[in-house]
Write an enzyme that holds these catalytic residues in place. Structure first.
Site, PDB file in Angstrom:
ATOM      1  N   LYS A   2      54.917   1.941  32.305  1.00 23.24           N
ATOM      2  CA  LYS A   2      56.370   1.953  32.069  1.00 23.24           C
ATOM      3  C   LYS A   2      57.105   2.290  33.374  1.00 23.24           C
ATOM      4  CE  LYS A   2      60.442   2.520  30.208  1.00 23.24           C
ATOM      5  NZ  LYS A   2      61.066   2.878  28.998  1.00 23.24           N
ATOM      6  N   LYS A  35      66.693   9.536  35.402  1.00 24.05           N
ATOM      7  CA  LYS A  35      65.517  10.329  35.008  1.00 24.05           C
ATOM      8  C   LYS A  35      64.228   9.582  35.354  1.00 24.05           C
ATOM      9  CE  LYS A  35      64.026   9.560  31.065  1.00 24.05           C
ATOM     10  NZ  LYS A  35      63.231   9.138  29.937  1.00 24.05           N
TER      11      LYS A  35
END
Ligand code: NA7
Length: 292
Positions: free
Chosen positions: A176, A244
């Protein structure tokens, strides 16, 4: 997993992504129990047939499969740990599919903690945004035991067009981060190029329409040109979450001594946009860069 009796699924984190993912599970016939910190966000899914749990522990005790999809490491710790957390209620033989985007180390740590309770965990973060979550066409990156992955495929197939086994625990999360480094960096590249074009005299709509005709804009970014045209950035992938992820990418790159100079520069610009209060979709970078 026997499909004769559909397992009870507990879904934690009914945000922009979690709500449509949970809806897909209901539509596929899975009985569902849901938990969200903010109660109001449970309304939609409860109206569609889900039950409510008061705490993640209560949810874990009531289901066969726990799915978590929350913002970040802090949110995941809040729903996992402590007397009301997932781990306090995880039953032996229960399965935990952890679908948040957090670090590979965190996923490995939680997999070990689940194992100590007699449960089993896969990290399974997704690529794709809210439209893909609604359509059930997400790509799911899975890390953990191969047999468990096979067993969970029907659940993944209710939410995604493919679930790919990437390796041991933590490898779903690693994949990811690889994908999102490209996603964030290309958005930054588009934002800089659009800023250049406009400041050098190209008319905004002419420039954006022309860019849309090219092959240099990836499918994930093509729809974002429309946001720039309208100067409206409805959240599909919120800028704070992009920021993030860039932090997680930098941490992993540092651990593995991988130079990522372009990604690092992009991270600084996302940080600056966040510091200016931008919480819209990450495509707002086109506006932010054009105003510098
Ligand atoms: P959202 O829409 O911001 O939703 C985040 C979810 O995380 C939402 O359910 C939040 O509950 C929950 N959350 C956030 N902080 C906490 C704490 N401290 N305790 C408990 N629950 C919390 O994000 P997305 O759905 O777009 O993304 C979810 C994940 O997929 C994320 O990792 C992305 O990077 C990919 P709330 O409603 O605020 O009470």
């Amino acid at each position: 997993m026997s499909e004769d009796r559909k397992p009870m699924i507990g879904f934690i984190g009914l945000g922009y992504m979690g709500t449509p993912m949970a809806r897909r599970l209901l539509q596929a016939g899975y009985p569902l129990i849901a938990y969200n910190r903010t109660q109001e966000k449970l309304q939609t899914i409860v109206q569609q047939g889900a039950q409510k749990a008061a705490t993640p522990r209560e949810l874990a005790l009531a289901c066969d499969i726990v799915i978590s999809c929350v913002s970040n490491e802090q949110a995941l710790a809040a729903v996992s740990e402590g007397p009301d957390g997932i781990l306090a209620g995880l039953k032996p033989q229960s399965i935990w599919l952890e679908m948040s985007t957090v670090s590979p180390d965190t996923e490995r740590h939680l997999a070990t903690a689940a194992q100590e309770k007699g449960g089993r965990m896969l990290d399974a973060p997704v690529s794709g945004s809210t439209p893909q979550a609604k359509e059930g066409t997400l790509l799911i990156w899975v890390g953990g035991d191969q047999d468990l992955y096979q067993q969970c495929l029907p659940v993944f197939q209710a939410m995604g067009k493919a679930a790919l086994h990437m390796g041991n625990n933590g490898m779903g999360s690693t994949m990811k981060l690889v994908v999102n480094s490209i996603l964030a960096l290309e958005m930054q590249a588009i934002a800089e190029a659009v800023s250049l074009g406009r400041k050098a005299g190209l008319e905004k709509d002419t420039l954006l329409d022309a860019l849309g005709q090219t092959t240099v804009i990836a499918p994930a970014h093509r729809g974002k040109l429309e946001n720039s045209k309208n100067d409206d950035y409805p959240v599909q992938f919120a800028l704070p979450l992009t920021r993030k992820d860039l932090g997680l990418i930098a941490e992993l790159a540092s651990q593995r001594s991988v130079p990522m100079p372009a990604t690092s520069a992009a991270e600084q610009m996302y940080a600056a946009a966040l510091a200016q209060g931008h919480t819209e979709d990450f495509s707002v970078m086109t506006q932010f860069m054009s105003r510098l």
